[in-house]
Design a protein around this motif. Structure first.
Motif, PDB file in Angstrom:
ATOM      1  N   THR A   1       0.853  -1.196   0.000  1.00 21.98           N
ATOM      2  CA  THR A   1       0.000   0.000   0.000  1.00 21.98           C
ATOM      3  C   THR A   1       0.890   1.248   0.000  1.00 21.98           C
ATOM      4  OG1 THR A   1      -0.015   0.018   2.402  1.00 21.98           O
ATOM      5  CG2 THR A   1      -1.805  -1.177   1.322  1.00 21.98           C
TER       6      THR A   1
ATOM      7  N   GLN B   1      -6.007  -1.998   7.129  1.00 20.90           N
ATOM      8  CA  GLN B   1      -7.069  -1.300   6.403  1.00 20.90           C
ATOM      9  C   GLN B   1      -7.611  -0.047   7.094  1.00 20.90           C
ATOM     10  OE1 GLN B   1     -10.057  -4.303   5.755  1.00 20.90           O
ATOM     11  NE2 GLN B   1     -10.940  -4.075   7.797  1.00 20.90           N
TER      12      GLN B   1
ATOM     13  N   SER C   1      -5.969   2.005   0.470  1.00 17.41           N
ATOM     14  CA  SER C   1      -7.108   1.480  -0.293  1.00 17.41           C
ATOM     15  C   SER C   1      -6.660   0.671  -1.513  1.00 17.41           C
ATOM     16  CB  SER C   1      -8.028   2.611  -0.721  1.00 17.41           C
ATOM     17  OG  SER C   1      -7.330   3.467  -1.579  1.00 17.41           O
ATOM     18  N   ARG C   2      -5.363   0.658  -1.809  1.00 13.62           N
ATOM     19  CA  ARG C   2      -4.910  -0.155  -2.944  1.00 13.62           C
ATOM     20  C   ARG C   2      -3.445  -0.539  -2.758  1.00 13.62           C
ATOM     21  NH1 ARG C   2      -2.889   2.752  -7.457  1.00 13.62           N
ATOM     22  NH2 ARG C   2      -2.241   4.853  -6.944  1.00 13.62           N
TER      23      ARG C   2
ATOM     24  N   TRP D   1      -4.659   7.895  -5.132  1.00 10.78           N
ATOM     25  CA  TRP D   1      -6.024   7.330  -5.203  1.00 10.78           C
ATOM     26  C   TRP D   1      -6.295   6.763  -6.560  1.00 10.78           C
ATOM     27  CZ3 TRP D   1      -6.566   7.346  -0.353  1.00 10.78           C
ATOM     28  CH2 TRP D   1      -6.132   8.424   0.417  1.00 10.78           C
TER      29      TRP D   1
END
Ligand code: SF4
Length: 218
Positions: free
Chosen positions: A65, A187, A193-194, A218
């Motif tokens: 991440t 998380q 988020s990725r 993002w």
């Protein structure tokens, strides 16, 4: 391709307030340390064939991440020499160029929330953080999935490991935890988020035609 490392301000890169980033880094340290403890306990006595300089698990695509990347980059900037950082940037840029099509296909799949597994399987390269001796140059700050590899299971119960470990553990009863479950510990942190690969991040930080010192998080 030349290196051209220049120090970057990770607070600015993160887009977070300094206190928020510092709190996220402290939480990462605590997650890494508890994962290391759990994995150390479940693999005790198994005599796994993981030794300094093996690095089999660092010669494929390793995903992380943005917050993990920033944590590792911050550590690298504080602990590695200018030459080592130059080398890492140079290798990251060159790997991105070699694998651009697959890396961008992963990016697209991630934006469209599609399963990127079939693309990820095709992406193989030596991690830019690997040193000449085959050891990780940011070992204390390496990503979560790298820690989980070799001592955990995938969602379907298959070993999350290389073929050497699979062979070593054949017919031995194991009680490894599930990697996806442990990976979910991140998380609640910002910028999680990725996941992408190291060359993707390095390209966006250091390539003159990319986003020049800022990250498309993002
Ligand atoms: S950062 Fe270190 S542990 Fe992670 S893939 Fe690269 S060399 Fe391996």
């Amino acid at each position: 391709m030349s290196g051209g490392w220049q120090p970057l301000d990770v607070v600015q890169l993160s887009g977070l307030a300094e206190t928020a980033l510092s709190s996220a880094f402290s939480q990462i340290e605590s997650i890494y340390s508890s994962v290391d403890m759990v994995l150390g306990a479940v693999s005790r006595g198994l005599d796994l064939p993981c030794m300094r300089g093996c690095s089999a698990c660092c010669r494929q695509s390793v995903f992380l991440t943005p917050i993990e990347f920033l944590y590792g980059w911050d550590w690298a900037q504080k602990h590695l020499s200018h030459d080592a950082l130059d080398d890492i940037v140079s290798r990251g840029l060159s790997l991105y160029q070699q694998h651009q099509e697959l890396i961008e296909a992963l990016e697209e799949a991630s934006h469209q929330q599609r399963d990127a597994f079939s693309v990820a399987r095709l992406l193989r390269f030596d991690c830019p953080y690997l040193g000449e001796d085959g050891a990780c140059r940011i070992y204390p700050a390496r990503e979560l999935l790298g820690r989980l590899f070799g001592a955990s299971l995938l969602e379907d119960g298959a070993l999350y490991a290389c073929s050497m470990i699979e062979e070593h553990l054949r017919d031995i009863p194991i009680a490894f935890p599930r990697a996806p479950q442990l990976a979910r510990a991140l998380q609640d942190l910002p910028l999680t988020s990725r996941r992408q690969v190291y060359p993707y991040y390095i390209h966006h930080l250091y390539h003159p035609d990319a986003s020049s010192g800022s990250m498309p998080w993002w």
